[in-house]
Write a protein that holds these residues in place. Structure first.
Motif, PDB file in Angstrom:
ATOM      1  N   PHE A   1      60.161  92.494  -0.455  1.00 40.10           N
ATOM      2  CA  PHE A   1      59.863  92.724  -1.856  1.00 40.10           C
ATOM      3  C   PHE A   1      60.214  91.496  -2.687  1.00 40.10           C
ATOM      4  CE2 PHE A   1      61.085  94.332  -6.108  1.00 40.10           C
ATOM      5  CZ  PHE A   1      59.860  94.875  -6.476  1.00 40.10           C
ATOM      6  N   PHE A   2      61.346  90.863  -2.396  1.00 38.39           N
ATOM      7  CA  PHE A   2      61.743  89.658  -3.106  1.00 38.39           C
ATOM      8  C   PHE A   2      61.400  88.382  -2.348  1.00 38.39           C
ATOM      9  CE2 PHE A   2      64.664  92.476  -5.550  1.00 38.39           C
ATOM     10  CZ  PHE A   2      64.234  92.101  -6.817  1.00 38.39           C
ATOM     11  N   LEU A   3      60.913  88.510  -1.118  1.00 35.81           N
ATOM     12  CA  LEU A   3      60.485  87.353  -0.338  1.00 35.81           C
ATOM     13  C   LEU A   3      59.104  87.645   0.248  1.00 35.81           C
ATOM     14  CD1 LEU A   3      63.828  86.572   1.543  1.00 35.81           C
ATOM     15  CD2 LEU A   3      62.841  85.260  -0.346  1.00 35.81           C
ATOM     16  N   PRO A   4      58.082  87.786  -0.602  1.00 35.94           N
ATOM     17  CA  PRO A   4      56.772  88.209  -0.106  1.00 35.94           C
ATOM     18  C   PRO A   4      56.134  87.248   0.870  1.00 35.94           C
ATOM     19  CG  PRO A   4      56.643  87.512  -2.412  1.00 35.94           C
ATOM     20  CD  PRO A   4      58.088  87.606  -2.064  1.00 35.94           C
TER      21      PRO A   4
ATOM     22  N   ALA B   1      51.994  94.038  -1.908  1.00 35.04           N
ATOM     23  CA  ALA B   1      51.318  94.538  -0.715  1.00 35.04           C
ATOM     24  C   ALA B   1      52.350  94.944   0.325  1.00 35.04           C
ATOM     25  CB  ALA B   1      50.393  93.461  -0.148  1.00 35.04           C
ATOM     26  N   PHE B   2      52.080  96.034   1.030  1.00 36.42           N
ATOM     27  CA  PHE B   2      53.027  96.538   2.020  1.00 36.42           C
ATOM     28  C   PHE B   2      52.275  97.339   3.071  1.00 36.42           C
ATOM     29  CE2 PHE B   2      52.743  99.193  -1.686  1.00 36.42           C
ATOM     30  CZ  PHE B   2      52.513 100.467  -1.189  1.00 36.42           C
ATOM     31  N   SER B   3      52.962  97.618   4.159  1.00 31.91           N
ATOM     32  CA  SER B   3      52.374  98.346   5.275  1.00 31.91           C
ATOM     33  C   SER B   3      52.780  99.813   5.227  1.00 31.91           C
ATOM     34  CB  SER B   3      52.842  97.727   6.599  1.00 31.91           C
ATOM     35  OG  SER B   3      52.314  98.433   7.698  1.00 31.91           O
ATOM     36  N   VAL B   4      51.827 100.694   5.550  1.00 39.16           N
ATOM     37  CA  VAL B   4      52.063 102.139   5.543  1.00 39.16           C
ATOM     38  C   VAL B   4      51.577 102.721   6.865  1.00 39.16           C
ATOM     39  CG1 VAL B   4      51.578 104.330   4.378  1.00 39.16           C
ATOM     40  CG2 VAL B   4      51.663 102.211   3.053  1.00 39.16           C
ATOM     41  N   GLN B   5      52.302 103.704   7.402  1.00 37.70           N
ATOM     42  CA  GLN B   5      51.819 104.443   8.568  1.00 37.70           C
ATOM     43  C   GLN B   5      51.298 105.795   8.117  1.00 37.70           C
ATOM     44  OE1 GLN B   5      54.612 105.318  11.753  1.00 37.70           O
ATOM     45  NE2 GLN B   5      52.942 105.438  13.222  1.00 37.70           N
TER      46      GLN B   5
ATOM     47  N   LEU C   1      57.417 104.238  -2.330  1.00 34.84           N
ATOM     48  CA  LEU C   1      57.173 102.803  -2.313  1.00 34.84           C
ATOM     49  C   LEU C   1      58.315 102.090  -1.583  1.00 34.84           C
ATOM     50  CD1 LEU C   1      54.990 100.921  -3.543  1.00 34.84           C
ATOM     51  CD2 LEU C   1      56.563 100.528  -5.431  1.00 34.84           C
ATOM     52  N   PRO C   2      58.002 101.301  -0.553  1.00 31.84           N
ATOM     53  CA  PRO C   2      59.079 100.638   0.196  1.00 31.84           C
ATOM     54  C   PRO C   2      59.609  99.411  -0.541  1.00 31.84           C
ATOM     55  CG  PRO C   2      56.950 100.030   1.108  1.00 31.84           C
ATOM     56  CD  PRO C   2      56.678 101.026   0.006  1.00 31.84           C
TER      57      PRO C   2
ATOM     58  N   ARG D   1      48.521 102.437  11.253  1.00 33.02           N
ATOM     59  CA  ARG D   1      49.138 101.646  10.193  1.00 33.02           C
ATOM     60  C   ARG D   1      48.046 100.933   9.407  1.00 33.02           C
ATOM     61  NH1 ARG D   1      54.524 101.784  10.399  1.00 33.02           N
ATOM     62  NH2 ARG D   1      54.563 100.439   8.573  1.00 33.02           N
ATOM     63  N   PHE D   2      48.257 100.798   8.106  1.00 29.74           N
ATOM     64  CA  PHE D   2      47.295 100.105   7.269  1.00 29.74           C
ATOM     65  C   PHE D   2      48.022  99.415   6.121  1.00 29.74           C
ATOM     66  CE2 PHE D   2      47.659 104.470   5.812  1.00 29.74           C
ATOM     67  CZ  PHE D   2      47.738 104.379   4.426  1.00 29.74           C
ATOM     68  N   GLU D   3      47.327  98.500   5.475  1.00 36.62           N
ATOM     69  CA  GLU D   3      47.898  97.753   4.359  1.00 36.62           C
ATOM     70  C   GLU D   3      47.498  98.416   3.043  1.00 36.62           C
ATOM     71  OE1 GLU D   3      49.902  94.910   4.946  1.00 36.62           O
ATOM     72  OE2 GLU D   3      49.707  95.819   6.931  1.00 36.62           O
ATOM     73  N   TRP D   4      48.444  98.442   2.087  1.00 33.22           N
ATOM     74  CA  TRP D   4      48.164  98.970   0.761  1.00 33.22           C
ATOM     75  C   TRP D   4      48.704  97.998  -0.271  1.00 33.22           C
ATOM     76  CZ3 TRP D   4      45.017 102.916  -0.208  1.00 33.22           C
ATOM     77  CH2 TRP D   4      44.966 103.419  -1.525  1.00 33.22           C
ATOM     78  N   GLU D   5      48.001  97.872  -1.378  1.00 33.47           N
ATOM     79  CA  GLU D   5      48.437  96.954  -2.435  1.00 33.47           C
ATOM     80  C   GLU D   5      48.300  97.629  -3.792  1.00 33.47           C
ATOM     81  OE1 GLU D   5      47.250  92.543  -4.241  1.00 33.47           O
ATOM     82  OE2 GLU D   5      46.912  92.990  -2.115  1.00 33.47           O
ATOM     83  N   LEU D   6      49.248  97.363  -4.657  1.00 32.28           N
ATOM     84  CA  LEU D   6      49.192  97.894  -6.018  1.00 32.28           C
ATOM     85  C   LEU D   6      49.813  96.892  -6.972  1.00 32.28           C
ATOM     86  CD1 LEU D   6      52.357  98.669  -6.491  1.00 32.28           C
ATOM     87  CD2 LEU D   6      51.734 100.870  -5.581  1.00 32.28           C
ATOM     88  N   SER D   7      49.647  97.169  -8.258  1.00 33.72           N
ATOM     89  CA  SER D   7      50.304  96.373  -9.279  1.00 33.72           C
ATOM     90  C   SER D   7      51.561  97.105  -9.724  1.00 33.72           C
ATOM     91  CB  SER D   7      49.379  96.162 -10.483  1.00 33.72           C
ATOM     92  OG  SER D   7      50.094  95.553 -11.546  1.00 33.72           O
TER      93      SER D   7
END
Length: 249
Positions: free
Chosen positions: A238-241, A90-94, A232-233, A103-109
């Motif tokens: 990324f390693f410390l969610p 999960a990450f934040s996107v503008q 993708l940021p 800004r909103f949150e987006w999540e993917l596998s």
């Protein structure tokens, strides 16, 4: 629990998830500044090489990650992250829409990111000296370039930190080996004067040869419903969610 993986070039081996000592490394600012963080993560979490593929690895010797292609390094890091925290990211996107900019949150596998294997032609060219041919679209001039390795990645980070060039010029200068009709000492001046259309066309040809994981994704803004492409940021979270989740809260 070790997990068997096969990287884009055919390099195969077993990896494990992150341990506490890698967590300490992620917080090591000196290592981050030196560009050695990912090198140490890979060295620690890569347990064994079952198939060296395009790389020369002596029996019983550890894999030299500075000589491994960026595409393989990145793929291995994705697998290590997935083993540690799961594949959901999960990450934040503008929003890029000028009339929105929310800004909103987006999540993917991470498993859904497409992987392009290195072609047989690219494998052969890498083993024969890592020399590839491209062409400038305007005049057909030949340009020879190389696929980036871990050592190149560290040099790129150092060049960007020093502020000598922007990201585009750094990417071109590090990868271009030779330009038809241009002396080595004139290469930088040639790149400075290169048309942007030619520069972006070269980068597209570099990307075609690279293989690896596709990190350009489509997201839909929930505020304006606009669909846009974003890169993708891959930041500290990324390693410390968990740390990233605390920041969001």
């Amino acid at each position: 629990m070790p997990n068997a993986i096969v990287c884009p070039s055919g390099l195969a081996g077993e990896v494990r998830g992150l341990k506490g000592k890698e967590g300490k490394l992620l917080a090591d600012r000196a290592a981050a500044k030196a560009g050695s963080t990912f090198e140490k993560l890979l060295s620690g979490c890569w347990l064994t090489t079952t198939e060296p593929g395009i790389y020369e690895v002596a029996d019983g010797a550890p894999l030299d990650w500075s000589k491994v292609l960026v595409a393989d390094r990145f793929y291995a890091l994705l697998q290590i992250r997935g083993l540690t925290f799961g594949d959901d990211y999960a990450f934040s996107v503008q929003c890029q829409n000028g009339g929105c900019r929310e800004r909103f949150e987006w999540e993917l596998s991470l498993k859904d990111l497409p992987m392009r294997p290195l072609s047989d032609e690219a494998k052969a060219a890498f083993k024969a000296g890592n020399r590839f041919e491209a062409h400038l679209p305007r005049d057909g001039r030949k340009v020879w370039f190389r696929l980036m390795t871990g050592a190149d990645e560290v040099r790129a980070a150092a060049a960007l930190k020093a502020g000598r060039d922007g990201m585009l010029l750094t990417a071109l200068a590090l990868r271009i080996v030779e330009i038809e009709g241009v002396a080595d000492k004139e290469k930088r001046a040639f790149l400075d004067e290169m048309e942007m259309a030619d520069a972006t066309a070269l980068l597209d040809q570099f990307d075609d040869a690279d293989g690896g994981v596709e990190t350009t994704i489509e997201v839909e803004c929930p505020h304006c419903m606009g669909v846009q492409e974003v890169e993708l940021p891959f930041e500290r979270g990324f390693f410390l969610p968990r740390a990233k989740e605390r920041t969001r809260g």
